[in-house]
Every structure is written in structure tokens, then in C-alpha cells.
Design an enzyme around this catalytic site. Structure first.
Site, PDB file in Angstrom:
ATOM      1  N   CYS A   1       0.794  -1.238   0.000  1.00 58.07           N
ATOM      2  CA  CYS A   1       0.000   0.000   0.000  1.00 58.07           C
ATOM      3  C   CYS A   1       0.824   1.284   0.000  1.00 58.07           C
ATOM      4  O   CYS A   1       0.706   2.106  -0.908  1.00 58.07           O
ATOM      5  CB  CYS A   1      -0.891   0.060   1.233  1.00 58.07           C
TER       6      CYS A   1
ATOM      7  N   HIS B   1      -2.329   6.855   4.195  1.00 59.41           N
ATOM      8  CA  HIS B   1      -1.241   5.892   4.425  1.00 59.41           C
ATOM      9  C   HIS B   1       0.117   6.365   3.915  1.00 59.41           C
ATOM     10  O   HIS B   1       0.926   5.564   3.446  1.00 59.41           O
ATOM     11  CB  HIS B   1      -1.581   4.509   3.834  1.00 59.41           C
TER      12      HIS B   1
END
Ligand code: NAG
Ligand code: NAG
Ligand code: NAG
Ligand code: NAG
Length: 523
Positions: free
Chosen positions: A71, A127
Site C-alpha cells: 500500500c 497511508h
């Protein structure tokens, strides 16, 4: 030239300029989380994705498109246009209590688009670090942000738990923000609905005087496997419970994509919009995802970890309705979109991405011949490498694994113990342990898990595959192609020599969301 002609010229310049400004296309970038190669209808999945299939069919389907295996790395590369080794973020993901973010000297895509006159909005998963306020999306180029800052959480409560091993405590808190403020009050609302509603509201309220950049980074379809029942109802034929829940989550996301495209059409934005849909990494086979028939999964450098699901749809495409086999990488979006936006990349330095708009729009040859998949001397695989979740404990993704010290010694060329992979034209070279090397069976099939014939485990190894002929990475051909192996090892050595030192700090015990009621900046 007479005065009359001159003033006509001036007049036309004056009229022409504002029109030019207004024609910069709207850009809608939809990023799916942990969506595998075999998880969309247009790749033959048993999961139904009619909206995505339609966009792929009458747009351009990207069939030779690569992302990163995790990610944070994919998002980082999308936002900077640079390889992981060039931002010091070649190792893993940012865990909730680690005090770092994408280096603040990097100019991110939204900041560059804003400088080109765009309204810039982000909805969903960030993130990319948040220990300092300066790291937040709204400080890095987004006019607005609605979403969460860590890597995963509950789809309904929007809570995240994280275990700080140094203190042996688990901390749980809300992770949802409106701009920089904590956003309570959404308890019980499924994130795919919540984020879609926000995206369509932004489209509805968009002031047409500016082009729109909307970055919609869905929580779907990352674990935990949660979805309203109506989405799993069509999948009673899927016996595996995880896969069934996962299929429902994909369907909800597909419906969301349909709603977003409808909103763009309803508000007269569509005819000047470029819509991109991309996965962030391969599917997690332990959590319902499938990359069949590709090898490996998320966290690995096998094709199952890095081959992305991608499509572009836009009325601005000159040759729509095709499947592109050209090599394209997630770092390519920044220069591509910036050029489409007539923005100036002058504040960016040494990008690894290429402008691939002509390749996508007209079908010309890709300017990209090579992709550095990654070089990570600290690599560890955190999940058990087995196909049957019942036989293994699910990885505890609330814990940060400890990196091992590597044996890097560069004086002899590239150290083949290092976890690395590079692609050049049809060739892909992998060194070290690439991550879980299994071929996971097609969902619903009775065939058992296949392991690699001479099971290469964690010892040093060099492997070469011809990906065009052998996308499943079954025939290891390094012995037959020593010159190619040498060439690619030299390329890896070259990249390794130019990599930034790895940033991967210990958890900061001061990171306590209990103090503010939510995960967020603490330093
Ligand atoms: C961590 O805490 C748990 C319970 O709070 C305890 O059972 C365990 O022994 C502790 N572990 C260490 C390494 O201190
Ligand atoms: C899409 O829009 C329909 C109609 O407004 C709504 O019922 C549905 O929940 C929306 N889907 C998603 C995923 O937001
Ligand atoms: C898009 O549609 C709007 C509204 O119908 C129209 O004014 C505009 O000229 C169109 N733009 C393009 C590029 O076709
Ligand atoms: C690195 O490799 C060189 C040449 O093989 C060797 O002489 C040297 O001792 C090695 N250094 C370390 C730290 O292992």
C-alpha cells in the site's frame, strides 16, 4: 500588420487564453486497495464488476501495467513519480506509530496540479504518514480531505487497533478525518458508501471554473472482510466464506465506480474528464483475494504482487476500445497527468515516471523499457506462506514485524541475497527471497496449491523469467541467458548505488491516539 489586424490578433489572444485554461481535463483517479488480478470481471473473475467492465471495454484496458507490492509504496510512487529507493521508502509500509512520512521536500501530485489551477480533493485512505501535521493530505496539496490516515481499519466503526511492541500495549482509536479535524459521527456507515457519497458531493459542488482533481482511494477491498449482506447475496454459489465476503466487497466498490461516473455525467464534467482506475498491489490470498493464474500475492515481487489492474476511460481518448499491451508503471501517472494538466514539472526533480498519455490515448509505443520493481535489503514476509488459511494463523496485521539486518556488501557488484526485482522489456530478474512463491489455485477449483518445482526457499538466488511468454513465472531461464542476467544485475547494482538510505524508524511510544481521540499527528 495594420492596427486593425493587430487588434483582431490581440482580441483573439484574449479570448483564446481563458478557453485554453478551461480545457485542462478533470482528473478522477480511483485507487482500489488489495484488489487482485483475478478479482474483476474483465479479467475473467467469477466476481461481477459490470461498471468496471464497461469502462475497460470502451476505454483502454492496461494489460501490462505495474504497481508496487504494498500500500504505502504504491501510493508514494503515485504521488511522487519516483521509485521507492529514491524516497528512502523502499521498506514496507508506514505503521501507525512510526514517526515518518513521505519526505517533506517531495512535491506531491496534488500540489503540482493545484499549481496548474486545479481544485484538488482527496477521499479515502492516505497511508503516507501523519506523525506531523505537515504530513497530512491538506498540507501536501489537497484542498480537502475526508478519510483515514493509517493502512486499515473497521469499515463501520472506522476504528483501528495497533500493538506497540516496545510498550506491550495495544491502542485502539477512531481514524477518520474531515480535513485536519477528527470526524466522529459516522459510526455504522460502511466506508464504501461513505466515501462514494463524499466523492459525488464534491462532483456536485464543483465550481466549473477550475478543472477538478479527485483522488478517491477506497478502503475496499482490503481486510477486514466486511460488507452489507445485499452485496454478497448474488454470490451464494461461492462456497468459501472469505471469498464470498470479498466478492461482495468488490461488488459494492464496482457500484461505487458506477455512481461516481454517473455523477460526472450528470454534472456535465464527463466530456472533459480522464478517469483512471488502478489497484495498489496484488490481492492478499489469505483474505479472499486472488491473482490467479499469476504467481505469489501481495507483499511479494512475483507477478501476483505487482501486476496491477488498470484502465483509463475518457472521451478524450483518441483510440478507445482497446487493450494496451504497453509497459506502464504507477510512477508514470505523475508526469502523464501533469502534462495533461499543462502543469509544470519544474519543481520536481529526477522523476522515474514517463509521460504515457500518447501510449494510452493513441496506442503508440511506450517510452518505458524498464521497471525497477524494488530493492529492499530489509525484506521480511509477515504472513504464513500457505494456501489454506485454516492451516495457518492469519497474520496479525496489528503488529509491525521487525526487520532483519541485511548482509549488504556491494564491493562485488549486486548482492544477490537482497530482495529485489527488475523488469527490462520481456525479461524479469528476481534476487533473494521474492516473497511467498506459490501459485494459488483458481477460486472454486479443486486443484491443490502448487509449489514451485525445485522449491526455492529463502537462500540467495537469481531467477530470470520471460514474462511475455511466461507470465506465470514457471520457467526459470537464467542459465540459458547469462548475458541478460549480467546486464540486469548491473542495472540493479546501478540502482542500488543511487538509492537513498532506508527510513524505517522504531515506533514512537509518544504516539497515543487516546490523547486526541483519534489516530493523527502527535509530534
Ligand atoms: C504483554 O502483556 C500481556 C497482557 O497484557 C502479557 O500476558 C504478556 O506476558 C506481556 N508480554 C511481554 C513480553 O511483556
Ligand atoms: C450508489 O447510488 C445508489 C443510488 O443513489 C445508492 O443506493 C447506492 O448505495 C450507491 N452505492 C454506493 C456504493 O455508494
Ligand atoms: C462539455 O459539455 C459542456 C456542457 O454541455 C459544453 O459546454 C462543453 O463545450 C463540452 N466540452 C467539450 C470538450 O466537449
Ligand atoms: C565484502 O566483499 C569483499 C570482496 O568479496 C570482501 O573482501 C570484504 O571483506 C566484504 N566485506 C564485508 C563487510 O563482508
Amino acid at each position: 500588420m495594420g492596427i486593425r489586424q493587430y487588434s483582431i490578433l490581440l482580441l483573439s489572444v484574449c479570448i483564446y487564453l481563458p478557453i485554453l485554461e478551461a480545457t485542462s481535463p478533470n482528473i478522477v483517479f480511483i485507487l482500489a486497495d488489495d484488489l487482485g488480478w483475478n478479482d474483476v470481471g474483465f479479467h475473467g473473475s467469477e466476481i461481477k464488476t459490470p461498471n468496471l467492465d464497461k469502462l475497460a471495454k470502451n476505454g483502454v484496458q492496461l494489460d501490462n501495467y505495474y504497481v508496487q507490492p504494498l500500500c504505502t509504496p504504491s501510493r508514494n510512487q503515485l504521488m511522487t513519480g519516483k521509485y521507492q529507493i529514491h524516497t528512502g521508502m523502499q521498506h514496507q509500509i508506514i505503521w501507525p506509530c512510526q514517526p515518518y512520512c513521505v519526505p517533506l521536500e517531495e512535491k506531491l501530485l496534488p500540489e503540482l496540479l493545484r499549481a496548474a489551477g486545479y481544485a484538488t480533493h482527496m477521499v479515502g485512505k492516505w497511508h503516507l504518514g501523519m506523525f506531523l501535521k505537515e504530513c497530512l493530505p491538506t498540507r501536501r496539496g489537497f484542498d480537502s480531505f475526508f478519510g483515514y490516515l493509517t493502512g486499515s481499519e473497521d469499515y463501520y466503526t472506522h476504528h483501528r487497533c495497533y500493538h506497540i511492541s516496545e510498550l506491550n500495549v495495544t491502542r485502539c482509536a477512531l481514524d477518520l478525518r474531515e480535513g485536519e479535524e477528527v470526524a466522529p459521527g459516522y459510526d455504522g456507515m460502511y466506508s464504501t458508501h461513505l466515501f462514494t457519497q463524499r466523492a459525488t458531493d464534491l462532483i456536485h459542488n464543483h465550481d466549473h471554473k477550475k478543472p477538478l482533481f479527485l483522488y478517491l482511494a477506497f478502503q475496499a477491498v482490503h481486510a477486514p472482510l466486511q460488507v452489507p449482506e445485499r452485496y454478497t447475496a448474488p454470490y451464494s454459489f461461492i462456497k468459501d466464506k472469505q471469498r464470498r465476503l470479498f466478492a461482495g466487497m468488490v461488488s459494492a466498490m464496482d457500484e461505487a465506480v458506477g455512481n461516481v461516473t454517473e455523477a460526472l455525467m450528470a454534472h456535465n464534467l464527463w466530456n472533459n474528464t480522464v478517469l483512471i482506475f488502478s489497484s495498489d498491489n496484488g490481492g492478499q490470498t489469505l483474505e479472499g483475494g486472488s491473482n490467479w493464474p499469476l504467481r505469489g500475492r501481495k507483499w511479494s515481487l512475483w507477478e501476483g504482487g505487482v501486476r496491477g489492474v488498470g484502465l483509463v476511460n475518457s472521451p478524450l481518448l483518441e483510440k478507445p476500445g482497446v487493450t494496451s499491451r504497453e509497459l506502464i508503471h504507477i510512477t508514470d501517472w505523475l508526469p502523464t497527468l501533469l502534462n495533461l494538466a499543462k502543469g509544470s514539472p519544474e519543481r520536481t526533480t529526477s522523476l522515474d515516471g514517463f509521460d504515457v498519455w500518447k501510449t494510452i490515448s493513441k496506442g503508440t509505443t511506450s517510452p518505458r523499457l524498464e521497471i525497477l520493481h524494488n530493492i529492499d535489503p530489509l525484506y521480511v514476509d509477515i504472513a504464513p506462506c500457505t494456501g489454506d488459511p485454516a492451516q495457518s494463523l492469519l497474520p496479525d496485521l496489528t503488529h509491525k514485524p521487525r526487520p532483519v539486518t541485511s548482509r549488504v556488501n556491494q564491493s562485488d557488484g549486486f548482492d544477490v541475497h537482497i530482495h529485489a526485482a527488475i523488469r527490462y522489456r520481456q525479461w524479469k530478474l528476481l534476487t533473494g527471497y521474492p516473497g511467498c512463491p506459490l501459485w494459488f489455485p483458481k477460486p472454486g477449483s479443486t486443484s491443490s496449491l502448487q509449489s514451485s518445482p525445485p522449491c526455492p526457499t529463502k537462500e540467495a538466488a537469481v531467477r530470470l523469467y520471460n514474462i511475455e511468454q511466461d507470465p506465470e513465472e514457471r520457467d526459470e531461464v537464467s542459465a540459458l541467458n547469462p548475458t541478460t542476467v549480467d546486464f540486469l544485475l548491473r542495472r540493479l547494482h546501478h540502482y542500488q548505488s543511487g538509492s537513498k538510505p532506508i527510513i524505517f524508524p522504531d515506533d514512537d511510544p509518544k504516539c497515543d491516539p487516546g490523547l486526541s481521540g483519534a489516530w493523527g499527528p502527535w509530534a
